[in-house]
Write an enzyme that holds these catalytic residues in place. Structure first.
Site, PDB file in Angstrom:
ATOM      1  CG  HIS A 150      -2.062  -0.919   1.134  1.00  0.00           C
ATOM      2  ND1 HIS A 150      -1.923  -2.274   1.367  1.00  0.00           N
ATOM      3  CD2 HIS A 150      -3.373  -0.711   0.829  1.00  0.00           C
ATOM      4  CE1 HIS A 150      -3.099  -2.862   1.215  1.00  0.00           C
ATOM      5  NE2 HIS A 150      -3.992  -1.945   0.887  1.00  0.00           N
ATOM      6  CE  LYS A 154      -3.973  -0.469   4.673  1.00  0.00           C
ATOM      7  NZ  LYS A 154      -5.320   0.121   4.886  1.00  0.00           N
TER       8      LYS A 154
END
EC number: 1.17.1.8
Length: 261
Positions: A150, A154
């Site tokens: 990600h 995040k």
């Protein structure tokens, strides 16, 4: 009937995408946004001015939405959910990192206040299909690991999607997954969830990606899903909004429940 929608986490990247998608949907109406960084004012989305507030209670009192979509922080979800439930507003939650106690309380709120509450680790239809395929493979292959990748902003790791994938894979089996015999614990090895090691990568340039890798004698199987744009989440979010607007007293975890898996 037009469904009135409010968005919590309106200044975040996902919140912005949700508001644009709601505005573009003919059967939905965006009535307001809420964000801890906001000042009571309005926000221009496309050519439309939307009421904006830092206080969810004030926003709900003013705009009276049917559904509140929450893409904020895990720490903010419990308070926002209590406020929305007491106002009789159903909730669609895409915020990840919620612990079992919070999920249990959300289920209680849905029943207590006769509203619909949905929590989904991932709203991308391809990701949900990837998780379903991983459950099927887990019935037959005894070795598995997950790599999830990600963007660097995040907040949680591992991702909610990867944990939900591991949970589903373990539930599909009659015995635990295999692991290296006599393995010495190394920091380079992924943390195990439901017997499946999960490795988290956080880098600029990524959005949301996951590989589930199975191993067997003389072969491997990789199931991978790549999100290259946050637009991919919007069909799932809109589906959840439309469904949960009419589901009173129901708590649902996972978009797969709405897809018939």
């Amino acid at each position: 009937m037009t469904i009135k929608v409010g968005v919590q986490g309106a200044l975040g990247q996902m919140g912005q995408e949700v508001m644009k998608a709601v505005i573009a949907a003919p059967d939905l109406s965006l009535v307001g946004g809420c964000d801890v960084k906001a000042k009571d004012s309005s926000l221009m989305i496309g050519s439309i001015y939307v009421p904006l507030s830092a206080d969810p209670r004030k926003l709900l009192d003013k705009t009276k939405p049917d559904i509140l979509v929450d893409f904020s922080l895990a720490t903010a979800v419990p308070q926002t959910a209590e406020i929305a439930a007491k106002a009789g507003v159903s909730i669609v939650i895409g915020t990840t990192g919620l612990n079992p106690q919070v999920l249990s309380r959300l289920e209680e709120l849905a029943k207590e206040h006769r509203i619909g509450i949905m929590v989904a680790p991932n709203f991308a239809l391809g990701a949900v299909i990837m998780m379903e395929l991983a459950k099927t493979a887990a019935k037959y292959l005894d070795w598995a690991e997950i790599i999830e990748l990600h963007h660097e902003k995040k907040a949680d790791a591992p991702s909610g999607t990867s944990i939900a994938t591991a949970r589903g894979m373990a539930a599909a089996r009659e015995k635990p997954f295999e692991s290296p015999a006599g393995e010495i614990e190394h920091k380079s090895r992924g943390e195990e969830f439901y017997g499946v090691p999960i490795h988290s990568v956080r880098l600029p340039g990524l959005v949301a990606h996951q590989e589930v890798i199975f191993g067997a004698l003389g072969q491997t199987l990789t199931i991978r899903h790549d999100t290259t744009s946050r637009e991919s989440f919007m069909p799932g979010v809109l589906l959840a909004i439309r469904e949960m607007a009419s589901r009173k007293g129901e708590f649902i975890f996972g978009l797969d429940k709405l897809l018939g898996f």
